[in-house]
Design an enzyme around this catalytic site. Sequence first.
Site, short mmCIF file in Angstrom:
data_model
loop_
_atom_site.label_atom_id
_atom_site.label_comp_id
_atom_site.label_asym_id
_atom_site.label_seq_id
_atom_site.Cartn_x
_atom_site.Cartn_y
_atom_site.Cartn_z
N HIS A 1 0.81 -1.21 0.00
CA HIS A 1 0.00 0.00 0.00
C HIS A 1 0.86 1.28 0.00
CE1 HIS A 1 -3.28 -2.58 2.13
NE2 HIS A 1 -3.24 -2.79 0.83
C1 LIG Z 1 -0.09 -7.31 -4.93
C2 LIG Z 1 -1.04 -6.26 -4.41
C3 LIG Z 1 -2.06 -6.63 -3.55
C4 LIG Z 1 -2.95 -5.66 -3.09
N1 LIG Z 1 -4.05 -6.05 -2.40
C5 LIG Z 1 -5.03 -5.15 -2.18
C6 LIG Z 1 -6.31 -5.56 -1.73
O1 LIG Z 1 -6.57 -6.76 -1.56
N2 LIG Z 1 -7.25 -4.62 -1.52
C7 LIG Z 1 -7.01 -3.29 -1.73
O2 LIG Z 1 -7.91 -2.46 -1.48
N3 LIG Z 1 -5.82 -2.87 -2.17
C8 LIG Z 1 -4.85 -3.76 -2.44
N4 LIG Z 1 -3.68 -3.36 -3.01
C9 LIG Z 1 -3.46 -1.92 -3.21
C10 LIG Z 1 -4.35 -1.28 -4.29
O3 LIG Z 1 -4.67 -2.20 -5.31
C11 LIG Z 1 -3.62 -0.07 -4.86
O4 LIG Z 1 -3.21 0.77 -3.80
C12 LIG Z 1 -4.49 0.74 -5.81
O5 LIG Z 1 -4.95 -0.09 -6.85
C13 LIG Z 1 -3.69 1.91 -6.36
O6 LIG Z 1 -4.43 2.58 -7.33
P1 LIG Z 1 -3.77 3.70 -8.21
O7 LIG Z 1 -4.80 4.22 -9.14
O8 LIG Z 1 -3.08 4.66 -7.33
O9 LIG Z 1 -2.59 2.98 -9.03
P2 LIG Z 1 -2.51 1.65 -9.88
O10 LIG Z 1 -3.78 0.89 -9.81
O11 LIG Z 1 -1.28 0.95 -9.49
O12 LIG Z 1 -2.40 2.19 -11.36
C14 LIG Z 1 -1.30 2.87 -11.90
C15 LIG Z 1 -1.28 2.58 -13.39
O13 LIG Z 1 -0.37 3.47 -14.03
C16 LIG Z 1 0.38 2.74 -14.97
N5 LIG Z 1 1.67 3.45 -15.17
C17 LIG Z 1 2.61 3.67 -14.23
N6 LIG Z 1 3.66 4.31 -14.78
C18 LIG Z 1 3.37 4.50 -16.09
C19 LIG Z 1 4.06 5.11 -17.18
N7 LIG Z 1 5.29 5.64 -17.04
N8 LIG Z 1 3.45 5.14 -18.40
C20 LIG Z 1 2.21 4.62 -18.55
N9 LIG Z 1 1.52 4.01 -17.56
C21 LIG Z 1 2.09 3.97 -16.34
C22 LIG Z 1 0.57 1.38 -14.32
O14 LIG Z 1 0.97 0.40 -15.23
C23 LIG Z 1 -0.81 1.15 -13.70
O15 LIG Z 1 -1.68 0.55 -14.62
C24 LIG Z 1 -2.76 -4.29 -3.46
C25 LIG Z 1 -1.72 -3.93 -4.32
C26 LIG Z 1 -0.87 -4.90 -4.81
C27 LIG Z 1 0.20 -4.49 -5.77
#
Ligand SMILES: Cc1cc2nc3c(=O)[nH]c(=O)nc-3n(C[C@H](O)[C@H](O)[C@H](O)COP(=O)(O)OP(=O)(O)OC[C@H]3O[C@@H](n4cnc5c(N)ncnc54)[C@H](O)[C@@H]3O)c2cc1C
Length: 533
Positions: A466
């Site tokens: 997280h």
């Molecule tokens: C293994 C794992 C288990 C987890 N388990 C849980 C759970 O059970 N329940 C829960 O609530 N949360 C869980 N989390 C945490 C939660 O899923 C994340 O905190 C949340 O999805 C983050 O959302 P976000 O929109 O910030 O980023 P993300 O969903 O990570 O999205 C970021 C996106 O940006 C893209 N990106 C990044 N850099 C670039 C670039 N330079 N060019 C183009 N694209 C790019 C990435 O590829 C990705 O698709 C878990 C996370 C992980 C990794």
Amino acid sequence: MTWDFIIIGAGSAGCVLANRLSADPLHKVLLLEAGGNDNRFAIKIPALAMRAMNNPETDWMFPTDPDPTRNNRTEIVPRGRVLGGSSSINATWYVRGNRGDYDHWAELGNRGWSYDELLPYFYKVERNRDGVSDAYGKSGSIIISEIRGVPKLTRLFLDAMEEIGYRKNASFNAEPTEGVAILHSTQHRGIRWSAATGYLHPAKSRANLKILTGALVRRIVIENGMAVGVEFDMDGRTLVERCTGEVILSASAINSPKILMHSGIGPHEQLASAGIRTIVGNEAVGRNLQEHPACQVKAFVNVRTANQEFNVLGMIKYGSRFIVSRSGQATFSYSGIGLVRTRPELAYPDIQYHFGAFSSSYTDQGIRMEKEAAVNLQPNVNCSRSRGYIRLKSADPFAPPGIQFNMLSDPYDCETLIAGARIARSALRSKAFAPYVTGECKPGEDVQTDDEWLAYLRENAGGSFHPCGTCKMGTDADAVVTPELKVIGVDRLRVVDSSIIPQIPSGNLNAISLVIGEKGADMILAERARARH
Ligand SMILES: Cc1cc2nc3c(=O)[nH]c(=O)nc-3n(C[C@H](O)[C@H](O)[C@H](O)COP(=O)(O)OP(=O)(O)OC[C@H]3O[C@@H](n4cnc5c(N)ncnc54)[C@H](O)[C@@H]3O)c2cc1C
């Protein structure tokens, strides 16, 4: 083509934005995602996420710097690199956090982010199709279900916690959140319901939404103090797409600050040493990195667990059950949740438990299954106080940044985690577990005093996947974005993802990341509507 909106990253928040901003056919929206398609078994079947992790096709696998607060250990931080982002590889837990978390955000000066103001956005995200709890919205994009076919050991966990004083609470996402329960998950009939499933796929055939996968963003193009486009690599070429509306950065807590820095927004010295011209000097970019520090308390059991079935026969067994009833161990990893106050005078739970009817270990290469039958009760500190940072390590926009968690730097986190671990030990020694538990596996009988627990944590504690907070929202000198999520010092640029979190909330971060996407989209659309009139 010139776009109205360019969104960087198709993760939890980015998918919400792509859907909401393209709902008006007049908006031309470009979504850039570094990863590929999410049409894979390892993504659809929740327990197979272990295979989506540690796979460079779907996981960024960021290496960390040695953490001095944890005996200089390093680890690999998983982050989804695929449509749906981390919601496509996560453990599907659905946890909102509590009133205290978001009221605190508002108290910090973030107008519009209190619990009462965010609750409508949670409802907007949620679809309580399987009748799991009245607490949820009914017609949102993300289906929430109780996991199906949980092991008997998970039900014993609920009994054990009740025996030592913590109530059962199937409505743990409503106030008061305290209690223990079977997990609620972002699944429908055993299939993962990611942000891509709920938001992106229903919108992808819109003529005004273009989704580019395999598009690796280098930097945001800034001219005259304004974001006007995005530079990215695709199919071996470097391209620029321009935009007349807004660029929205949703690349999450590790890559969003890195992309800002490569765009000239960040700590001047770091930028200068990488040969990047500073456009907006802001020391706060990349700081305020937070996690939920966690440790494992494990006991051996005298019944078979998934540990003995982590093989071909087990795959057949769990796979058949999945095919026949869409339930069982193929559809979850950890299966029980606990939200607990370690001291009665606290207003809100300071510990969250993940209970697994199996045993795994953190290694510097990620999570590994153990061979012997055991259960794992993992506490994590909810509103942790330790702070780390992301820093530029290289002028190469595709090199991973430095990641320093400093995960146990604040004594509050250490004391709280020790208190949570002691409660976990008591639960595993309860009468409820007595017929099954044959002994403690971790940390072991040698660990009793505070100093011994602390030594155990320094050698064994890890994160909860997280990371957040590195483009902090606020009105103070440490802010990177305003409460409207606008990047301070640059026009037409917002960050909308979990990096804007000022203080990590009491729960897994997918729910709040989706809400950040919903609220961010609302603010962008409202401003656009005002500009039109
Ligand atoms: C293994 C794992 C288990 C987890 N388990 C849980 C759970 O059970 N329940 C829960 O609530 N949360 C869980 N989390 C945490 C939660 O899923 C994340 O905190 C949340 O999805 C983050 O959302 P976000 O929109 O910030 O980023 P993300 O969903 O990570 O999205 C970021 C996106 O940006 C893209 N990106 C990044 N850099 C670039 C670039 N330079 N060019 C183009 N694209 C790019 C990435 O590829 C990705 O698709 C878990 C996370 C992980 C990794």
